[in-house]
Design a protein around this motif. Sequence first.
Motif, PDB file in Angstrom:
ATOM      1  N   GLU A  86      61.312  33.877  51.678  1.00 39.68           N
ATOM      2  CA  GLU A  86      61.451  34.661  50.445  1.00 39.68           C
ATOM      3  C   GLU A  86      62.204  33.863  49.384  1.00 39.68           C
ATOM      4  OE1 GLU A  86      63.609  38.888  49.171  1.00 39.68           O
ATOM      5  OE2 GLU A  86      63.094  38.497  51.285  1.00 39.68           O
ATOM      6  N   LEU A  87      63.010  32.919  49.834  1.00 43.50           N
ATOM      7  CA  LEU A  87      63.770  32.049  48.936  1.00 43.50           C
ATOM      8  C   LEU A  87      63.428  30.595  49.230  1.00 43.50           C
ATOM      9  CD1 LEU A  87      67.356  33.587  48.994  1.00 43.50           C
ATOM     10  CD2 LEU A  87      65.672  33.731  47.187  1.00 43.50           C
ATOM     11  N   ILE A  88      63.412  29.790  48.172  1.00 43.77           N
ATOM     12  CA  ILE A  88      63.144  28.364  48.308  1.00 43.77           C
ATOM     13  C   ILE A  88      64.412  27.596  47.959  1.00 43.77           C
ATOM     14  CG2 ILE A  88      61.777  26.405  47.515  1.00 43.77           C
ATOM     15  CD1 ILE A  88      60.108  28.442  49.000  1.00 43.77           C
ATOM     16  N   VAL A  89      64.786  26.682  48.841  1.00 43.40           N
ATOM     17  CA  VAL A  89      65.867  25.741  48.555  1.00 43.40           C
ATOM     18  C   VAL A  89      65.248  24.349  48.500  1.00 43.40           C
ATOM     19  CG1 VAL A  89      68.028  24.722  49.379  1.00 43.40           C
ATOM     20  CG2 VAL A  89      67.595  27.169  49.706  1.00 43.40           C
ATOM     21  N   PHE A  90      65.434  23.675  47.365  1.00 43.88           N
ATOM     22  CA  PHE A  90      64.944  22.306  47.227  1.00 43.88           C
ATOM     23  C   PHE A  90      66.094  21.328  47.426  1.00 43.88           C
ATOM     24  CE2 PHE A  90      61.754  24.352  44.313  1.00 43.88           C
ATOM     25  CZ  PHE A  90      60.615  23.995  45.018  1.00 43.88           C
ATOM     26  N   ILE A  91      65.862  20.350  48.287  1.00 42.47           N
ATOM     27  CA  ILE A  91      66.763  19.204  48.349  1.00 42.47           C
ATOM     28  C   ILE A  91      65.906  17.949  48.490  1.00 42.47           C
ATOM     29  CG2 ILE A  91      68.654  20.517  49.380  1.00 42.47           C
ATOM     30  CD1 ILE A  91      68.105  19.040  52.012  1.00 42.47           C
ATOM     31  N   ASP A 159      64.345  32.201  43.908  1.00 37.36           N
ATOM     32  CA  ASP A 159      63.423  33.180  44.467  1.00 37.36           C
ATOM     33  C   ASP A 159      61.996  32.629  44.426  1.00 37.36           C
ATOM     34  OD1 ASP A 159      62.775  36.117  45.197  1.00 37.36           O
ATOM     35  OD2 ASP A 159      61.527  35.747  43.423  1.00 37.36           O
ATOM     36  N   LYS A 160      61.263  32.754  45.521  1.00 39.02           N
ATOM     37  CA  LYS A 160      59.932  32.156  45.602  1.00 39.02           C
ATOM     38  C   LYS A 160      58.964  32.782  44.600  1.00 39.02           C
ATOM     39  CE  LYS A 160      56.164  31.146  48.831  1.00 39.02           C
ATOM     40  NZ  LYS A 160      55.696  31.205  50.242  1.00 39.02           N
ATOM     41  N   LYS A 161      58.987  34.098  44.439  1.00 40.92           N
ATOM     42  CA  LYS A 161      58.062  34.741  43.507  1.00 40.92           C
ATOM     43  C   LYS A 161      58.340  34.313  42.074  1.00 40.92           C
ATOM     44  CE  LYS A 161      57.038  38.847  46.292  1.00 40.92           C
ATOM     45  NZ  LYS A 161      57.146  40.335  46.382  1.00 40.92           N
ATOM     46  N   LEU A 162      59.609  34.150  41.733  1.00 42.63           N
ATOM     47  CA  LEU A 162      59.970  33.679  40.403  1.00 42.63           C
ATOM     48  C   LEU A 162      59.467  32.256  40.191  1.00 42.63           C
ATOM     49  CD1 LEU A 162      61.578  34.079  37.749  1.00 42.63           C
ATOM     50  CD2 LEU A 162      63.596  33.228  38.972  1.00 42.63           C
ATOM     51  N   LEU A 163      59.613  31.432  41.204  1.00 35.18           N
ATOM     52  CA  LEU A 163      59.146  30.056  41.128  1.00 35.18           C
ATOM     53  C   LEU A 163      57.631  30.011  40.946  1.00 35.18           C
ATOM     54  CD1 LEU A 163      59.969  27.042  41.429  1.00 35.18           C
ATOM     55  CD2 LEU A 163      59.546  27.303  43.888  1.00 35.18           C
ATOM     56  N   GLU A 164      56.912  30.822  41.693  1.00 37.40           N
ATOM     57  CA  GLU A 164      55.452  30.856  41.578  1.00 37.40           C
ATOM     58  C   GLU A 164      55.021  31.366  40.206  1.00 37.40           C
ATOM     59  OE1 GLU A 164      54.162  31.541  46.245  1.00 37.40           O
ATOM     60  OE2 GLU A 164      54.656  33.279  45.003  1.00 37.40           O
ATOM     61  N   LYS A 165      55.759  32.306  39.667  1.00 36.67           N
ATOM     62  CA  LYS A 165      55.448  32.830  38.328  1.00 36.67           C
ATOM     63  C   LYS A 165      55.579  31.746  37.259  1.00 36.67           C
ATOM     64  CE  LYS A 165      56.626  36.638  35.182  1.00 36.67           C
ATOM     65  NZ  LYS A 165      57.515  37.802  34.960  1.00 36.67           N
ATOM     66  N   SER A 166      56.465  30.800  37.476  1.00 40.39           N
ATOM     67  CA  SER A 166      56.683  29.722  36.510  1.00 40.39           C
ATOM     68  C   SER A 166      55.525  28.725  36.479  1.00 40.39           C
ATOM     69  CB  SER A 166      57.978  28.967  36.832  1.00 40.39           C
ATOM     70  OG  SER A 166      57.809  28.130  37.968  1.00 40.39           O
ATOM     71  N   GLY A 167      54.709  28.715  37.540  1.00 41.88           N
ATOM     72  CA  GLY A 167      53.597  27.783  37.608  1.00 41.88           C
ATOM     73  C   GLY A 167      53.858  26.568  38.480  1.00 41.88           C
ATOM     74  N   LEU A 175      54.420   9.566  38.698  1.00 47.45           N
ATOM     75  CA  LEU A 175      55.370   8.464  38.808  1.00 47.45           C
ATOM     76  C   LEU A 175      56.780   9.025  38.876  1.00 47.45           C
ATOM     77  CD1 LEU A 175      53.796   6.000  36.205  1.00 47.45           C
ATOM     78  CD2 LEU A 175      53.456   6.060  38.687  1.00 47.45           C
ATOM     79  N   TYR A 176      57.778   8.168  38.739  1.00 49.50           N
ATOM     80  CA  TYR A 176      59.163   8.574  38.948  1.00 49.50           C
ATOM     81  C   TYR A 176      59.712   9.338  37.741  1.00 49.50           C
ATOM     82  CZ  TYR A 176      64.097   8.290  40.194  1.00 49.50           C
ATOM     83  OH  TYR A 176      65.397   8.606  40.515  1.00 49.50           O
ATOM     84  N   GLY A 177      60.266  10.530  37.999  1.00 53.36           N
ATOM     85  CA  GLY A 177      61.105  11.196  37.023  1.00 53.36           C
ATOM     86  C   GLY A 177      60.524  12.361  36.246  1.00 53.36           C
ATOM     87  N   TRP A 178      61.410  13.317  35.937  1.00 52.90           N
ATOM     88  CA  TRP A 178      61.253  14.390  34.958  1.00 52.90           C
ATOM     89  C   TRP A 178      60.458  15.604  35.423  1.00 52.90           C
ATOM     90  CZ3 TRP A 178      64.992  13.344  32.038  1.00 52.90           C
ATOM     91  CH2 TRP A 178      65.230  12.042  31.558  1.00 52.90           C
ATOM     92  N   GLU A 179      59.801  15.569  36.586  1.00 50.48           N
ATOM     93  CA  GLU A 179      58.987  16.721  36.969  1.00 50.48           C
ATOM     94  C   GLU A 179      59.833  17.967  37.177  1.00 50.48           C
ATOM     95  OE1 GLU A 179      60.605  15.206  40.682  1.00 50.48           O
ATOM     96  OE2 GLU A 179      59.556  14.167  39.053  1.00 50.48           O
ATOM     97  N   ASP A 180      61.061  17.802  37.654  1.00 43.88           N
ATOM     98  CA  ASP A 180      61.910  18.964  37.883  1.00 43.88           C
ATOM     99  C   ASP A 180      62.495  19.503  36.574  1.00 43.88           C
ATOM    100  OD1 ASP A 180      63.393  16.635  37.673  1.00 43.88           O
ATOM    101  OD2 ASP A 180      64.744  17.090  39.340  1.00 43.88           O
ATOM    102  N   LEU A 181      62.893  18.602  35.677  1.00 40.75           N
ATOM    103  CA  LEU A 181      63.435  19.069  34.397  1.00 40.75           C
ATOM    104  C   LEU A 181      62.358  19.716  33.534  1.00 40.75           C
ATOM    105  CD1 LEU A 181      65.733  17.130  35.403  1.00 40.75           C
ATOM    106  CD2 LEU A 181      66.287  16.817  32.992  1.00 40.75           C
ATOM    107  N   GLU A 182      61.116  19.266  33.672  1.00 37.59           N
ATOM    108  CA  GLU A 182      60.023  19.904  32.930  1.00 37.59           C
ATOM    109  C   GLU A 182      59.817  21.334  33.422  1.00 37.59           C
ATOM    110  OE1 GLU A 182      56.464  21.628  31.906  1.00 37.59           O
ATOM    111  OE2 GLU A 182      56.630  20.826  33.946  1.00 37.59           O
ATOM    112  N   LEU A 183      59.839  21.527  34.735  1.00 34.26           N
ATOM    113  CA  LEU A 183      59.772  22.888  35.269  1.00 34.26           C
ATOM    114  C   LEU A 183      60.965  23.693  34.773  1.00 34.26           C
ATOM    115  CD1 LEU A 183      58.761  25.165  37.059  1.00 34.26           C
ATOM    116  CD2 LEU A 183      59.804  24.016  39.030  1.00 34.26           C
ATOM    117  N   GLY A 184      62.112  23.042  34.682  1.00 30.31           N
ATOM    118  CA  GLY A 184      63.301  23.711  34.174  1.00 30.31           C
ATOM    119  C   GLY A 184      63.118  24.238  32.753  1.00 30.31           C
ATOM    120  N   GLU A 185      62.392  23.505  31.921  1.00 25.94           N
ATOM    121  CA  GLU A 185      62.129  23.980  30.564  1.00 25.94           C
ATOM    122  C   GLU A 185      61.318  25.273  30.587  1.00 25.94           C
ATOM    123  OE1 GLU A 185      63.149  22.666  27.325  1.00 25.94           O
ATOM    124  OE2 GLU A 185      64.548  22.062  28.899  1.00 25.94           O
TER     125      GLU A 185
END
Length: 310
Positions: A86-91, A159-167, A175-185
Motif C-alpha cells: 500500500e506504501l512505496i519506499v524508494f531507496i 502512498d502507492k495510489k498517489l504515486l500512480e496518480k502522478s504518472g 541517462l543519468y539524472g533528474w528523473e526523480d526531481l521531474e516526478l517531484g515537479e
Amino acid sequence: MLISVVIPTYNRLPILRKCLDALENQILNVEIHSFEIVIVDDGSTDGTVDWLKNNIETFPHLRLFEQSHGGPALGRNLGVEKSKGELIVFIDSDLVVDKFFLRNHIDSLFRAWKKLGNRKCFTYGSVINTSNFSNPNSEPFKLQDLSWAYFATGNVAIDKKLLEKSGLFDNSFRLYGWEDLELGERLRNMGVKLIKCPRAIGYHWHPALALDQIPQLIRIEKERAKMGLVFYRKHPTLRVKFIIQYTFIHRCLWEILTFGGLINTKSVRPLLAFLINNGQSGLAMELLRLPLNLIGVRQIFREASLIGLR
C-alpha cells in the motif's frame, strides 16, 4: 499494512548485499504488518542476479525482477508495477539504512496523514554520504549531506495510489539524472507536501575518490546536462532552470571560480593526487566539483544551442 521497498540496481553487488542485510534487520512497529523488498536488476553484468538467486533464502522479504538495461526510471516503474504494498519506499541500491528506517518513515507518514486529513504527502529521510565500506553506519552527519531537493528517490516513502496518480517516472530519462526531481515537479503541482523525516537514516556509500574515476565523473556530468534539458522542456520554469544550472548566473559563477577553465580536471590532478595520498579524498572531491560543474554547465548550454532551446 504491507510496505514495498523498491530498489533498482545496476552493477552494485558488494554494497547491495549490505543494503539487503540492513533491510532484513528492521525493527518494525505494529502498523507495519510486513514488508517486501522489490529488487529490479537493470541488466547487471557483475553477477548480481545469479548471486541473489543463489542466496534467496537469506532474504525472506526479497522479490527479484529483471529488465534489459534501461535506467533507474524504468526500473522504479517496474518495481512499482510489481509491488504488492500500500506504501512505496524508494531507496538506492548503495544505501545502507539503520534498523529503525521503515518504522520512522511510517510513523512520520501516519502523523502527517492524520494532521492533513488525506494522504497527499511523502516523507523524505536523511542521506549521509560515506566512503566507509566496512562500516558505513559509523559516518556522522555533515554539512555536505544537507539536501534541498523536493523529491529525491534515494530515501522517500509515499502512498502507492498517489504515486500512480502522478504518472510515475518518465521513461525518457534513460541517462543519468533528474528523473526523480521531474516526478517531484508533478507531485508539487498536485499539491503534495514534503514531510521531512530526519530519523529515517540511510548511509549512501560511494568509493573514495581515485584519479581513474575522473573520466566516469565527466561522463556523468554530460549525461546530467542532457537529461537536465529533458527536465526543463517538460517544466520550462525559472525554478527548474536554477535546479539544473541552466542560467547565465551559473555559467558566470563556474567560469569565474575556475578562472575560465584554467582550473580543470587535468590541471588539478597533481593536487588531487596529493590530497588522496594524504587521506583527504573528501576534500579532493570538493575541489574536483569546481571543474565538473563547469563541464556540466558548458554542456547544457551546448546541448541547448544544438536544439535551439532558450
